[in-house]
Design a protein around this motif. Structure first.
Motif, PDB file in Angstrom:
ATOM      1  N   VAL A   1      12.040  12.591   5.323  1.00  0.00           N
ATOM      2  CA  VAL A   1      12.695  12.236   4.061  1.00  0.00           C
ATOM      3  C   VAL A   1      13.889  11.329   4.330  1.00  0.00           C
ATOM      4  CG1 VAL A   1      14.069  13.163   2.149  1.00  0.00           C
ATOM      5  CG2 VAL A   1      11.925  14.265   2.802  1.00  0.00           C
ATOM      6  N   LEU A   2      14.669  11.652   5.336  1.00  0.00           N
ATOM      7  CA  LEU A   2      15.870  10.868   5.630  1.00  0.00           C
ATOM      8  C   LEU A   2      15.555   9.493   6.214  1.00  0.00           C
ATOM      9  CD1 LEU A   2      18.152  13.635   7.142  1.00  0.00           C
ATOM     10  CD2 LEU A   2      18.394  12.506   4.928  1.00  0.00           C
ATOM     11  N   TRP A   3      14.565   9.415   7.074  1.00  0.00           N
ATOM     12  CA  TRP A   3      14.262   8.164   7.756  1.00  0.00           C
ATOM     13  C   TRP A   3      12.810   7.749   7.538  1.00  0.00           C
ATOM     14  CZ3 TRP A   3      17.243  11.844  10.541  1.00  0.00           C
ATOM     15  CH2 TRP A   3      18.585  11.478  10.669  1.00  0.00           C
ATOM     16  N   SER A   4      12.402   7.729   6.287  1.00  0.00           N
ATOM     17  CA  SER A   4      11.021   7.348   6.021  1.00  0.00           C
ATOM     18  C   SER A   4      10.857   5.849   6.269  1.00  0.00           C
ATOM     19  CB  SER A   4      10.633   7.694   4.587  1.00  0.00           C
ATOM     20  OG  SER A   4      11.477   7.023   3.684  1.00  0.00           O
ATOM     21  N   PRO A   5       9.746   5.450   6.868  1.00  0.00           N
ATOM     22  CA  PRO A   5       9.527   4.039   7.147  1.00  0.00           C
ATOM     23  C   PRO A   5       9.297   3.275   5.853  1.00  0.00           C
ATOM     24  CG  PRO A   5       7.571   5.307   7.668  1.00  0.00           C
ATOM     25  CD  PRO A   5       8.651   6.287   7.304  1.00  0.00           C
ATOM     26  N   PRO A   6       9.726   2.006   5.825  1.00  0.00           N
ATOM     27  CA  PRO A   6       9.484   1.218   4.620  1.00  0.00           C
ATOM     28  C   PRO A   6       7.981   0.991   4.422  1.00  0.00           C
ATOM     29  CG  PRO A   6      10.332  -0.173   6.375  1.00  0.00           C
ATOM     30  CD  PRO A   6      10.377   1.247   6.867  1.00  0.00           C
ATOM     31  N   VAL A   7       7.540   1.115   3.197  1.00  0.00           N
ATOM     32  CA  VAL A   7       6.132   0.943   2.900  1.00  0.00           C
ATOM     33  C   VAL A   7       5.976  -0.291   2.027  1.00  0.00           C
ATOM     34  CG1 VAL A   7       4.121   1.962   1.771  1.00  0.00           C
ATOM     35  CG2 VAL A   7       5.720   3.413   3.019  1.00  0.00           C
ATOM     36  N   GLU A   8       5.240  -1.251   2.520  1.00  0.00           N
ATOM     37  CA  GLU A   8       4.956  -2.433   1.729  1.00  0.00           C
ATOM     38  C   GLU A   8       3.597  -2.256   1.087  1.00  0.00           C
ATOM     39  OE1 GLU A   8       5.772  -6.383   2.965  1.00  0.00           O
ATOM     40  OE2 GLU A   8       7.062  -5.710   4.576  1.00  0.00           O
ATOM     41  N   THR A   9       3.548  -2.627  -0.161  1.00  0.00           N
ATOM     42  CA  THR A   9       2.259  -2.538  -0.821  1.00  0.00           C
ATOM     43  C   THR A   9       1.361  -3.633  -0.270  1.00  0.00           C
ATOM     44  OG1 THR A   9       3.060  -3.922  -2.626  1.00  0.00           O
ATOM     45  CG2 THR A   9       3.204  -1.548  -2.928  1.00  0.00           C
ATOM     46  N   VAL A  10       0.156  -3.256   0.026  1.00  0.00           N
ATOM     47  CA  VAL A  10      -0.808  -4.177   0.605  1.00  0.00           C
ATOM     48  C   VAL A  10      -1.971  -4.313  -0.364  1.00  0.00           C
ATOM     49  CG1 VAL A  10      -2.373  -4.546   2.550  1.00  0.00           C
ATOM     50  CG2 VAL A  10      -0.155  -3.495   2.925  1.00  0.00           C
ATOM     51  N   HIS A  11      -2.436  -5.512  -0.513  1.00  0.00           N
ATOM     52  CA  HIS A  11      -3.588  -5.752  -1.373  1.00  0.00           C
ATOM     53  C   HIS A  11      -4.724  -4.853  -0.898  1.00  0.00           C
ATOM     54  CE1 HIS A  11      -6.903  -7.853  -3.297  1.00  0.00           C
ATOM     55  NE2 HIS A  11      -6.013  -8.467  -4.053  1.00  0.00           N
ATOM     56  N   PRO A  12      -5.392  -4.152  -1.822  1.00  0.00           N
ATOM     57  CA  PRO A  12      -6.447  -3.206  -1.429  1.00  0.00           C
ATOM     58  C   PRO A  12      -7.554  -3.827  -0.568  1.00  0.00           C
ATOM     59  CG  PRO A  12      -5.942  -2.958  -3.757  1.00  0.00           C
ATOM     60  CD  PRO A  12      -5.172  -4.149  -3.273  1.00  0.00           C
ATOM     61  N   ALA A  13      -7.886  -5.084  -0.803  1.00  0.00           N
ATOM     62  CA  ALA A  13      -8.959  -5.730  -0.032  1.00  0.00           C
ATOM     63  C   ALA A  13      -8.597  -5.877   1.441  1.00  0.00           C
ATOM     64  CB  ALA A  13      -9.294  -7.098  -0.625  1.00  0.00           C
ATOM     65  N   LEU A  14      -7.307  -5.853   1.760  1.00  0.00           N
ATOM     66  CA  LEU A  14      -6.884  -6.015   3.153  1.00  0.00           C
ATOM     67  C   LEU A  14      -7.096  -4.750   3.968  1.00  0.00           C
ATOM     68  CD1 LEU A  14      -3.639  -8.096   2.651  1.00  0.00           C
ATOM     69  CD2 LEU A  14      -5.888  -8.899   3.376  1.00  0.00           C
ATOM     70  N   ARG A  15      -7.472  -3.666   3.327  1.00  0.00           N
ATOM     71  CA  ARG A  15      -7.718  -2.411   4.043  1.00  0.00           C
ATOM     72  C   ARG A  15      -9.106  -2.353   4.658  1.00  0.00           C
ATOM     73  NH1 ARG A  15      -5.138   0.532  -0.919  1.00  0.00           N
ATOM     74  NH2 ARG A  15      -2.962   0.244  -0.417  1.00  0.00           N
ATOM     75  N   TYR A  16     -10.002  -3.250   4.226  1.00  0.00           N
ATOM     76  CA  TYR A  16     -11.368  -3.258   4.745  1.00  0.00           C
ATOM     77  C   TYR A  16     -11.414  -3.937   6.116  1.00  0.00           C
ATOM     78  CZ  TYR A  16     -12.729  -2.074  -0.011  1.00  0.00           C
ATOM     79  OH  TYR A  16     -12.859  -1.453  -1.222  1.00  0.00           O
ATOM     80  N   PRO A  17     -12.165  -3.382   7.058  1.00  0.00           N
ATOM     81  CA  PRO A  17     -12.264  -3.973   8.395  1.00  0.00           C
ATOM     82  C   PRO A  17     -12.738  -5.434   8.378  1.00  0.00           C
ATOM     83  CG  PRO A  17     -13.193  -1.774   8.405  1.00  0.00           C
ATOM     84  CD  PRO A  17     -12.893  -2.109   6.971  1.00  0.00           C
TER      85      PRO A  17
END
Length: 154
Positions: free
Chosen positions: A31-47
């Motif tokens: 909670v104190l040091w959570s890594p920054p999360v950038e939203t990624v386009h869903p299509a970029l999750r596919y191999p």
């Protein structure tokens, strides 16, 4: 939390209590040091889009510096033309449009966090590679519906 840290340090505590305490401490750190999360386009999750993801990661890591399509393509191990086609196919924009969108989003995020008393729009825009503040202002207004100075003073 104090009780949890005391239990974690005491390895003679009951195994279940030690486990619970360890989990409590780990959760607090996350909670104190959570890594920054950038939203990624869903299509970029596919191999199958891994190279486009590599190109996007390069843009995110180097957005404050001058970028060319050739440099983005090289970072992804692709030709310039295939990079242009892949961005259009996967993201619906050209590589340079993606760079501009990402920079504009980063400037907006920085403006929202900045202190208006000590920060100017020009300083933040230049930090993200915008040399012409007027052009940046137009792009910001077109994208977010408000002038950058209004964003800074929120």
């Amino acid at each position: 939390m104090a009780g949890a840290t005391a239990s974690v340090g005491d390895r003679t505590a009951a195994p279940l209590a030690w486990h619970r305490a360890t989990r409590s401490v780990a959760a607090a750190f996350l909670v104190l040091w959570s890594p920054p999360v950038e939203t990624v386009h869903p299509a970029l999750r596919y191999p199958r889009n891994a190279r486009v993801r590599a190109a996007v990661d390069h843009v995110h890591a180097n957005a404050a510096h001058p970028l060319t399509v050739a440099e983005i393509a090289a970072a992804a191990g692709m030709s310039t033309r295939s990079t242009q086609e892949a961005f259009q196919r996967v993201l619906g924009v050209t590589p340079m449009q993606y760079v501009q969108q990402h920079r504009t989003e980063r400037v907006r995020a920085d403006l929202l966090e900045a202190d208006p008393a000590t920060t100017t729009v020009a300083q933040v825009a230049r930090r993200w590679g915008y040399l012409h503040v007027g052009r940046f202002s137009g792009a910001h207004r077109a994208r977010f519906g408000e002038f950058p100075r209004d964003t800074l003073h929120r």
